[in-house]
Design a protein around this motif. Structure first.
Motif, PDB file in Angstrom:
ATOM      1  N   VAL B 334       0.857  -1.189   0.000  1.00 32.25           N
ATOM      2  CA  VAL B 334       0.000   0.000   0.000  1.00 32.25           C
ATOM      3  C   VAL B 334       0.888   1.233   0.000  1.00 32.25           C
ATOM      4  O   VAL B 334       2.009   1.209   0.490  1.00 32.25           O
ATOM      5  CB  VAL B 334      -0.945   0.045   1.226  1.00 32.25           C
ATOM      6  CG1 VAL B 334      -1.949  -1.092   1.185  1.00 32.25           C
ATOM      7  CG2 VAL B 334      -0.158   0.008   2.528  1.00 32.25           C
ATOM      8  N   ALA B 404      -7.111   2.140   0.450  1.00 34.35           N
ATOM      9  CA  ALA B 404      -5.958   1.235   0.383  1.00 34.35           C
ATOM     10  C   ALA B 404      -6.085   0.007   1.287  1.00 34.35           C
ATOM     11  O   ALA B 404      -5.844  -1.116   0.848  1.00 34.35           O
ATOM     12  CB  ALA B 404      -4.679   1.997   0.719  1.00 34.35           C
ATOM     13  N   LYS B 405      -6.478   0.208   2.543  1.00 36.87           N
ATOM     14  CA  LYS B 405      -6.445  -0.936   3.462  1.00 36.87           C
ATOM     15  C   LYS B 405      -7.513  -1.978   3.128  1.00 36.87           C
ATOM     16  O   LYS B 405      -7.503  -3.084   3.665  1.00 36.87           O
ATOM     17  CB  LYS B 405      -6.564  -0.470   4.910  1.00 36.87           C
ATOM     18  CG  LYS B 405      -5.218  -0.100   5.552  1.00 36.87           C
ATOM     19  CD  LYS B 405      -4.261  -1.313   5.693  1.00 36.87           C
ATOM     20  CE  LYS B 405      -4.247  -1.873   7.106  1.00 36.87           C
ATOM     21  NZ  LYS B 405      -3.321  -3.037   7.199  1.00 36.87           N
ATOM     22  N   ARG B 406      -8.429  -1.649   2.228  1.00 36.07           N
ATOM     23  CA  ARG B 406      -9.367  -2.682   1.781  1.00 36.07           C
ATOM     24  C   ARG B 406      -8.640  -3.811   1.063  1.00 36.07           C
ATOM     25  O   ARG B 406      -9.191  -4.905   0.887  1.00 36.07           O
ATOM     26  CB  ARG B 406     -10.409  -2.071   0.850  1.00 36.07           C
ATOM     27  CG  ARG B 406     -11.580  -1.441   1.592  1.00 36.07           C
ATOM     28  CD  ARG B 406     -12.593  -0.882   0.618  1.00 36.07           C
ATOM     29  NE  ARG B 406     -13.909  -0.721   1.207  1.00 36.07           N
ATOM     30  CZ  ARG B 406     -14.328   0.384   1.826  1.00 36.07           C
ATOM     31  NH1 ARG B 406     -13.510   1.422   1.956  1.00 36.07           N
ATOM     32  NH2 ARG B 406     -15.545   0.450   2.331  1.00 36.07           N
ATOM     33  N   VAL B 407      -7.400  -3.566   0.670  1.00 37.02           N
ATOM     34  CA  VAL B 407      -6.632  -4.613   0.004  1.00 37.02           C
ATOM     35  C   VAL B 407      -6.418  -5.805   0.942  1.00 37.02           C
ATOM     36  O   VAL B 407      -6.186  -6.926   0.477  1.00 37.02           O
ATOM     37  CB  VAL B 407      -5.281  -4.030  -0.494  1.00 37.02           C
ATOM     38  CG1 VAL B 407      -4.254  -3.950   0.627  1.00 37.02           C
ATOM     39  CG2 VAL B 407      -4.754  -4.813  -1.677  1.00 37.02           C
ATOM     40  N   ASP B 408      -6.505  -5.578   2.246  1.00 32.95           N
ATOM     41  CA  ASP B 408      -6.333  -6.677   3.197  1.00 32.95           C
ATOM     42  C   ASP B 408      -7.377  -7.766   3.000  1.00 32.95           C
ATOM     43  O   ASP B 408      -7.116  -8.946   3.267  1.00 32.95           O
ATOM     44  CB  ASP B 408      -6.413  -6.159   4.645  1.00 32.95           C
ATOM     45  CG  ASP B 408      -5.178  -5.356   5.036  1.00 32.95           C
ATOM     46  OD1 ASP B 408      -4.158  -5.431   4.326  1.00 32.95           O
ATOM     47  OD2 ASP B 408      -5.242  -4.656   6.065  1.00 32.95           O
TER      48      ASP B 408
END
Lengths: 470, 470
Positions: B334, B404-408
């Protein structure tokens, strides 16, 4: 031959089902009639507290698609029309239109999407003017009118769950003195009490008076019959405005009268394709059904727009000649009160116990971003892991900006049946503006994994105990 | 008998290994000596661009634990001391201290954590004053001194990867005119070109001049020998300051000289316990090793503090008598440039092809919050799914706050081997301030699942083609 799909209830589940069925089958193949007793279809009930708070416009902004838009797509929406009876033998429903006329409509497929109704305690004064629910757009307008009255400065919110804390924020935002009256020891009983305590501290920090362990016994009224206070066993809490935020129960009287199967929580029981159990052409979804919790393997009632939309889409796919199923939920929920974010997924301690699961737990404090990065906000994370196996059972988060949506990590891990040990290895997004080098969820998983190992060592046969010779 | 652990390189992996080994074994059981050629240990190199941008303090704020703090915990840290040779037969390393004295130190366990070195193109003028790397705290201080010079108003950043775009932001924040010179067709080649194009648009929207498809051929200097411009094949880009952001390569000359096995990317090869292949008591972790990508099943070099910390902890656990392994990565990263968030996990198209994987892709646009909620920010999500199986192969996101942290979600789903169809059913956190009722990742997964189904239908034997009789 043209078939007819009849939808009872025009909100998320019902209209998603109708829309998806329409996408798959044209009007000359499938006629679609949707009955909605209210004045609106396809609106976001979850948005009402934010509309009242002043964050969003309303009520139009909360309507995803109007009745006219649905009609343009070939869905015959009948507003103000309530279905009062289902005749399963004849395959028809009786509906009463706004003028009071009743008429039977036959169906080849029936979707029951009657939603939920707010829990309304049967206490004196509950129906007095000045007492408001928060379920429909009309409710929202009523609260806003109530706030416009001269001299309104004190609100009592009854109930400390999601709607209660969201409405506490909304009342604060209007500059009111806010008292939250809740019968439970801590607000937010979807969390464990230790995490709920953090929510309580946050509410108090915002200036809310939190009265816990106190059930509302009566709404006291003034000489004009308007609400003036909420009485508990010990005290009277003056109120110019009373908001009920006690949660909801499935609206299934119609289904019950038709002999359809209900579960212990009062919700309709369906198979995985969202077909009502024991029926061939009756479907149900949204806030009126019970769903399988994949972690506890028990049925639950969870009223959430995201599930309702999925159910509707699945029903529409199946009625439309496709195939789709709903595997169940893991119990994810997020909320906020002002800048405090609250999230949970999986089981809390009491739910795990009720499911016969033994567990270890770990609580850690960390930050949303690298500690040296500006706006790094504190965050408390709690993890429950099964004894012995280390399987993740639940995740709870209370923090500030950037905290709540981290619960999705747990939601996916629960769905996949991961252990907390496996979670420690997860390759989560890291950069200083987004996370400490160990994401808070990983830190919690690591502590839980250590606790599982320590528990296993401690309770292994022969560990720390003298075994009798055989 | 007391054993000795020798650590070469005192940053994330090395000092995590030392600290974790110390937690498990006391000083009378394990002596720990850590050699660091620089002046600092345990610092966050990833934080340097944000320090330069002015977001964070530095350099002290970026130091997680000082040498003195490590020494207090019984770790003998030797700063300014470079290990120049490993004698594997005798089990000892030769180190040169700040005064130039060389001395052998024997080891029972050796940890190689020599990190990475910036890629520095061998072009004329590259070593001129006014040309800066961004790898060490000393580099950071040098850039800041460079910015303090009178008349500095134009910066050229060479390289359009993570460090390049982060440094572009840092230079913007100092009010400079910024030109990004990148040899690739789009910046951010860790993304597919269509997603990289969104980053380019974002950079240009911020006022950065993006010069793509243009390799830096020379750093032109003025009469005093200072950098004055970066020349590409076609043009000269005036620069009062040149920043190199071309990525890094494993720093493994020492390991190579000792005959230790290196992979095709130049990184050390280890087993899952982070032991160097073919050795018994040499361990390696962090930016100097290659890691297994769990999706492509290929080895990769990924320099990221989060992996380095995990490696160090695993090594320390193993040296400390425990057992831990590193399963691999899924390639999550990220970043951000001003308010534009960038994230990726799994494989991009070219990586999937190189791994022999065929795929379908789906790109959707959605918002970070419910559309009617304030600050709902647009977000583009791309999903790659394997043809036929529908297995998730990769996820890329470009958006704003909350993107961005939705990529987790993708990182966990990749680790679990989920299909995009399974992802559609994920019970992700929903409330209007946090997500639309369908999370953008679910919308992308749904579109990808539809694409997989359509592809399967289209390419099934007999579908739309005439088969020759057998």
């Amino acid at each position: 031959m043209t078939e007819r799909l009849v939808v009872v209830g025009g909100d998320a589940a019902g209209m998603s089902a109708a829309s998806q069925a329409r996408r798959r089958r044209p009007a000359d193949d499938l006629e679609i009639v949707a009955f909605e007793r209210g004045r609106h279809v396809s609106y976001s009930a979850c948005g009402i507290p934010y509309w009242i708070a002043g964050d969003t416009g309303g009520p139009d902004a909360l309507i995803a698609r109007t009745a006219a838009e649905h009609r343009d797509r070939g869905i015959d929406v009948r507003l103000g029309t309530e279905v009062t009876r289902i005749d399963r033998d004849a395959g028809r429903v009786l509906a009463r239109d706004p003028d009071g006329r009743e008429e039977w409509t036959g169906y080849d497929h029936l979707v029951i999407a009657t939603g939920a109704v707010p829990v309304r305690p049967r206490i004196p004064g509950i129906d007095a003017p000045g007492v408001f629910g928060v379920q429909t757009l009309d409710d929202g307008e009523a609260v806003l009118r109530g706030l416009d009255r001269a001299g309104v400065r004190r609100a009592v919110v009854v109930g400390g769950g999601y709607i209660g804390v969201e409405m506490a924020e909304a009342m604060l935002r209007h500059g009111l003195d806010v008292t939250l009256v809740d019968r439970n020891p801590q607000p937010m009983t979807t969390l464990d009490p230790d995490m709920g305590h953090l929510v309580r501290e946050a509410l108090e920090g915002l200036g809310v008076t939190v009265v816990s362990g106190a059930a509302a016994r009566e709404v006291l009224t003034d000489s004009e019959g308007r609400a003036r206070a909420v009485a508990t066993d010990d005290a009277e809490h003056p109120a110019d405005l009373v908001v009920l935020g006690l949660g909801v129960r499935p609206n299934t009287d119609l289904a019950h009268d038709a002999g359809l199967p209900l579960g212990t929580h009062g919700g309709l029981l369906t198979d995985r394709s969202m077909r009502v159990r024991g029926t061939e052409r009756i479907w149900a979804g949204g806030d009126c059904v019970e769903v399988l919790n994949l972690v506890s393997r028990a049925l639950q009632h969870i009223a959430l727009g995201t599930h309702a939309n999925k159910h509707g889409r699945i029903i529409g796919t199946n009625v439309g000649g496709g195939y789709a199923t709903f595997p169940g939920v893991v119990g994810t929920a997020v909320s906020k009160v002002c800048d405090v974010e609250i999230a949970r997924t999986g089981l809390k301690e009491s739910q795990a116990r009720a499911a016969g699961l033994d567990f270890v737990s770990a609580v850690i404090e960390s930050t949303s971003r690298a500690g040296y990065y500006p706006q790094a906000a504190p965050m408390t994370v709690k993890v429950l892991a099964e004894r012995g196996t280390g399987r993740l059972l639940g995740l709870q988060i209370v923090g500030r900006e950037g905290a709540a949506k981290r619960v999705d990590i747990g939601a996916v891990a629960l769905t996949a049946g991961m252990t907390v040990g496996q979670m420690v290895d997860l390759d989560l997004g890291y950069a200083p503006p987004f996370s400490p080098v160990w994401d808070p969820v990983l830190v919690a998983a690591r502590k839980a994994a250590d606790a599982v190992a320590a528990d296993t060592a401690r309770t292994a046969p022969g560990a720390g105990e003298v075994r009798k010779p055989g």
